[in-house]
Design a protein around this motif. Structure first.
Motif, PDB file in Angstrom:
ATOM      1  N   LEU A   1       0.820  -1.214   0.000  1.00  0.00           N
ATOM      2  CA  LEU A   1       0.000   0.000   0.000  1.00  0.00           C
ATOM      3  C   LEU A   1       0.850   1.259   0.000  1.00  0.00           C
ATOM      4  O   LEU A   1       0.547   2.237  -0.693  1.00  0.00           O
TER       5      LEU A   1
ATOM      6  N   MET B   1       1.841   2.543  -3.282  1.00  0.00           N
ATOM      7  CA  MET B   1       0.841   3.293  -4.042  1.00  0.00           C
ATOM      8  C   MET B   1       0.965   4.789  -3.768  1.00  0.00           C
ATOM      9  O   MET B   1       0.938   5.610  -4.705  1.00  0.00           O
ATOM     10  N   PHE B   2       1.116   5.167  -2.492  1.00  0.00           N
ATOM     11  CA  PHE B   2       1.227   6.584  -2.156  1.00  0.00           C
ATOM     12  C   PHE B   2       2.444   7.205  -2.833  1.00  0.00           C
ATOM     13  O   PHE B   2       2.345   8.262  -3.470  1.00  0.00           O
TER      14      PHE B   2
ATOM     15  N   LEU C   1       2.147   6.852  -6.989  1.00  0.00           N
ATOM     16  CA  LEU C   1       1.227   7.783  -7.642  1.00  0.00           C
ATOM     17  C   LEU C   1       1.739   9.222  -7.564  1.00  0.00           C
ATOM     18  O   LEU C   1       1.552  10.011  -8.499  1.00  0.00           O
ATOM     19  N   THR C   2       2.386   9.561  -6.452  1.00  0.00           N
ATOM     20  CA  THR C   2       2.969  10.904  -6.337  1.00  0.00           C
ATOM     21  C   THR C   2       4.059  11.101  -7.386  1.00  0.00           C
ATOM     22  O   THR C   2       4.092  12.133  -8.086  1.00  0.00           O
TER      23      THR C   2
ATOM     24  N   TRP D   1       0.652  14.173  -3.834  1.00  0.00           N
ATOM     25  CA  TRP D   1       0.551  13.209  -2.731  1.00  0.00           C
ATOM     26  C   TRP D   1      -0.914  12.936  -2.411  1.00  0.00           C
ATOM     27  O   TRP D   1      -1.311  11.790  -2.183  1.00  0.00           O
TER      28      TRP D   1
ATOM     29  N   SER E   1      -4.204   9.475  -4.911  1.00  0.00           N
ATOM     30  CA  SER E   1      -4.546   8.398  -3.975  1.00  0.00           C
ATOM     31  C   SER E   1      -5.961   8.561  -3.439  1.00  0.00           C
ATOM     32  O   SER E   1      -6.678   7.576  -3.230  1.00  0.00           O
ATOM     33  N   TRP E   2      -6.381   9.817  -3.218  1.00  0.00           N
ATOM     34  CA  TRP E   2      -7.756  10.045  -2.744  1.00  0.00           C
ATOM     35  C   TRP E   2      -8.758   9.544  -3.783  1.00  0.00           C
ATOM     36  O   TRP E   2      -9.765   8.906  -3.440  1.00  0.00           O
TER      37      TRP E   2
ATOM     38  N   VAL F   1      -8.310   7.169  -5.950  1.00  0.00           N
ATOM     39  CA  VAL F   1      -8.299   5.702  -5.915  1.00  0.00           C
ATOM     40  C   VAL F   1      -9.183   5.198  -4.783  1.00  0.00           C
ATOM     41  O   VAL F   1     -10.009   4.292  -4.965  1.00  0.00           O
ATOM     42  N   PHE F   2      -9.038   5.773  -3.596  1.00  0.00           N
ATOM     43  CA  PHE F   2      -9.839   5.318  -2.455  1.00  0.00           C
ATOM     44  C   PHE F   2     -11.325   5.578  -2.670  1.00  0.00           C
ATOM     45  O   PHE F   2     -12.167   4.781  -2.232  1.00  0.00           O
TER      46      PHE F   2
ATOM     47  N   TYR G   1      -8.599   4.436   5.804  1.00  0.00           N
ATOM     48  CA  TYR G   1      -7.820   4.241   4.581  1.00  0.00           C
ATOM     49  C   TYR G   1      -7.137   5.530   4.130  1.00  0.00           C
ATOM     50  O   TYR G   1      -6.026   5.506   3.596  1.00  0.00           O
TER      51      TYR G   1
ATOM     52  N   LEU H   1      -3.080  10.431   3.897  1.00  0.00           N
ATOM     53  CA  LEU H   1      -3.172  11.632   3.070  1.00  0.00           C
ATOM     54  C   LEU H   1      -3.395  12.891   3.909  1.00  0.00           C
ATOM     55  O   LEU H   1      -3.254  14.007   3.399  1.00  0.00           O
TER      56      LEU H   1
END
Length: 580
Positions: free
Chosen positions: A228, A231-232, A235-236, A344, A348-349, A351-352, A362, A366
């Protein structure tokens, strides 16, 4: 607008300001604290303890996740097997081993220091989460120093530390607070590498410290919660590469050495678990846990937009300011600092929000980016003057609503109004009201500090007083207390109907989970045995007891509420008198 994040820009720290709001004691405290890094760090650590310790020691195990993590750790300590992860006889391969090692270390240390019954004290299993939460607050301060002043960095860390969501996770013995620590460490190091490239600093001799922190943090995050954290960071990096049309700055991370170092840290356990269980761990953790979240796992499905709605509660007291900062942040989106923080946050937001399985925690990794962006706007006096200003009322609304719900809940469940919580509730309401009434664009910091103090008093009221008093919400604790008071030596138990993980944790790994008839058979097998039978299973228990000639009596009956299933329960503790 011309004023959008006017000098200094994001990524270009400015000199500390000497402005003081006359008559504001909280402002003078911040002036004193932010005079040095040492004071700032000590102050933030103290605030973390004040925010996270109420209720830390006396709230019983929470079903289901916390109790599952704690029980699996307890079995590691009992068996001495620190490779395999099990809940009773079942494997628990949803998450890697990191949090279990940290919790095991806490239990072993407490036992070595002579603390009696250390393995049964849930607060010991929460220590890694407490360390993770305070560490994340301090690392948010460190990360924010790359974007704002020292004063702004302290305010950013306070925004994160006082948030409702981190306050919850700091008190739960599971992965998310420690994962937050690793994410903030990785993203803070990545920010420094990226901003140094944006400023054109010497690319030939980049410092080793930032890559070392980045790759070590990635390894820690992988051992805590699998990929996980990748991913952060990933994606950044991808977002920044697209926006800048270049990813040359990644070489400053020393990726070849870093990847090797990360693999050195993570591979030993993955090899060991593969040697022990074959591909079962990878099938359960990746296929059974991670990929299944694309659908509505365990009835936690929700549509897109839920996290945005929850944000008003989970990021309180920072949410009103974050909303007021949003327009200015968006106008500054192409400035290096704001661009990094938005890279950042936003991918990711999204995606969630798109993933069907949704749980509030989750998006916690962020929140540091939101805190820093918010304070960036606050420092530069560019908060929105539109209708978003009305959100300042939320500083008072949350303590008011929470207080009403807490008092009604306490009276309903315990018939007691928990008077001890009222002074703390009153203080939270007063400071929340000050935060609302005193809000001005050029003195938003004063309102923010009042809101943080309101959050502290609310933590004492809700976590420190109200929740521990709601004993019907924790029937497992009451059952375990009843079993500790029996006169026989080494009591054994079987549970039918009520089989939450907290019950296994508190009554022992050997607790048998069965049905009503199985509980009767268990009771018939020897002395000092107890059947914990929920009301809905009592009929089958009684029928089987009659069939085998079992004589029994009711030692006690526990009335409570199963928060996992959302229903009232009644657990009878039966003890055998022998057979006819």
């Amino acid at each position: 607008m011309v004023e959008t994040y006017a000098r200094p820009r994001f990524g270009e720290p400015r000199e500390p300001t000497n402005r003081v709001n006359p008559g504001s004691r909280l402002m003078r405290v911040i002036d004193f604290i932010t005079a040095s890094h040492a004071r700032s760090i000590a102050f933030l650590a103290l605030c973390g303890l004040l925010l996270f310790l109420p209720g830390f020691f006396n709230i019983p195990p929470i079903d289901r996740d916390e109790a599952r993590f704690a029980q699996a750790t307890k079995q590691m300590v009992e068996t001495g097997d620190f490779v395999d992860i099990r809940f009773q006889d079942d494997v628990r391969y949803k998450k890697p081993v990191g949090i279990y090692w940290l919790q095991s270390a806490a239990v072993e240390t407490a036992s070595a220091l002579g603390l009696p019954r250390a393995a049964l004290r849930i607060w010991i299993y929460r220590i890694p989460s407490l360390i993770g939460a305070i560490g994340a607050v301090l690392l948010t301060y460190w990360t924010a120093l790359a974007f704002v002043t020292r004063r702004g960095a302290v305010l950013s860390a306070l925004l994160l530390g006082s948030s409702v969501l981190l306050g919850v996770e700091a008190r739960l013995a599971k992965t998310d607070a420690m994962l937050l620590l690793t994410v903030v460490a990785a993203m803070g190091a990545l920010a420094r590498v990226y901003l140094s490239w944006q400023r054109g600093e010497d690319p030939e001799h980049p410092p080793w410290a930032w890559p070392a922190i980045f790759w070590t943090a990635l390894a820690g995050g992988i051992l805590l919660k699998g990929p996980l954290i990748l991913m952060f960071a990933g994606l950044t990096i991808i977002t920044l590469a697209i926006l800048d049309r270049s990813a040359n700055w990644l070489w400053r991370l020393r990726p070849l050495w870093g990847l090797m170092w990360m693999l050195v840290l993570v591979l030993p356990w993955f090899v060991a678990i593969f040697w022990r269980a074959g591909d079962a761990f990878f099938a359960d953790s990746i296929g059974g846990d991670m990929l299944s979240k694309l659908s509505a796992q365990e009835s936690h499905g929700a549509p897109p937009g839920v996290y945005l709605l929850l944000f008003w509660i989970t990021f309180w007291p920072g949410a009103p300011l974050a909303a007021m900062a949003a327009p200015a942040v968006w106008r500054a989106r192409r400035e290096p600092g704001a661009q990094y923080l938005l890279a950042w946050l936003i991918p990711s937001w999204i995606v969630f929000e798109l993933v069907l399985t949704k749980l509030p925690h989750y998006v916690l990794p962020l929140y540091p980016a939101i805190a820093i962006l918010t304070v960036g706007a606050l420092e530069r006096r560019v908060l929105s003057r539109s209708w978003l200003r009305r959100g300042a009322a939320w500083w008072f609304a949350i303590p008011a609503l929470t207080s009403v719900i807490a008092v009604i809940g306490a009276v309903t469940l315990t018939r007691q109004p928990v008077f001890l919580a009222w002074p703390f509730v009153g203080a939270a309401l007063i400071f929340g009201l000050f935060a609302w009434w005193l809000f001005e664009d050029n003195r938003a910091e004063r309102s923010l500090l009042n809101a943080v103090v309101a959050a502290m008093f609310l933590a004492f009221a809700i976590y420190g007083v109200v929740l521990p008093a709601l004993t019907p919400l924790f029937p497992s604790a009451e059952v375990a207390r009843a079993l500790r008071n029996v006169v026989c030596v080494g009591p054994k138990a079987a549970a039918a109907g009520f089989q939450e993980p907290s019950l296994v944790f508190m009554t022992g790994t050997s607790t048998v989970l069965t049905d009503g008839s199985g509980a009767a058979d268990f009771l018939n097998q020897g002395s000092c045995r107890f059947a914990l039978v929920e009301a809905r299973s009592e009929r089958s228990f009684a029928q089987r007891a009659e069939a085998i000639g079992l004589r029994y009596n009711v030692a006690t009956r526990i009335e409570g509420y199963n928060i996992s299933q959302g229903r009232a329960i009644s657990v009878a503790i039966f003890r055998s008198e022998g057979t006819e």
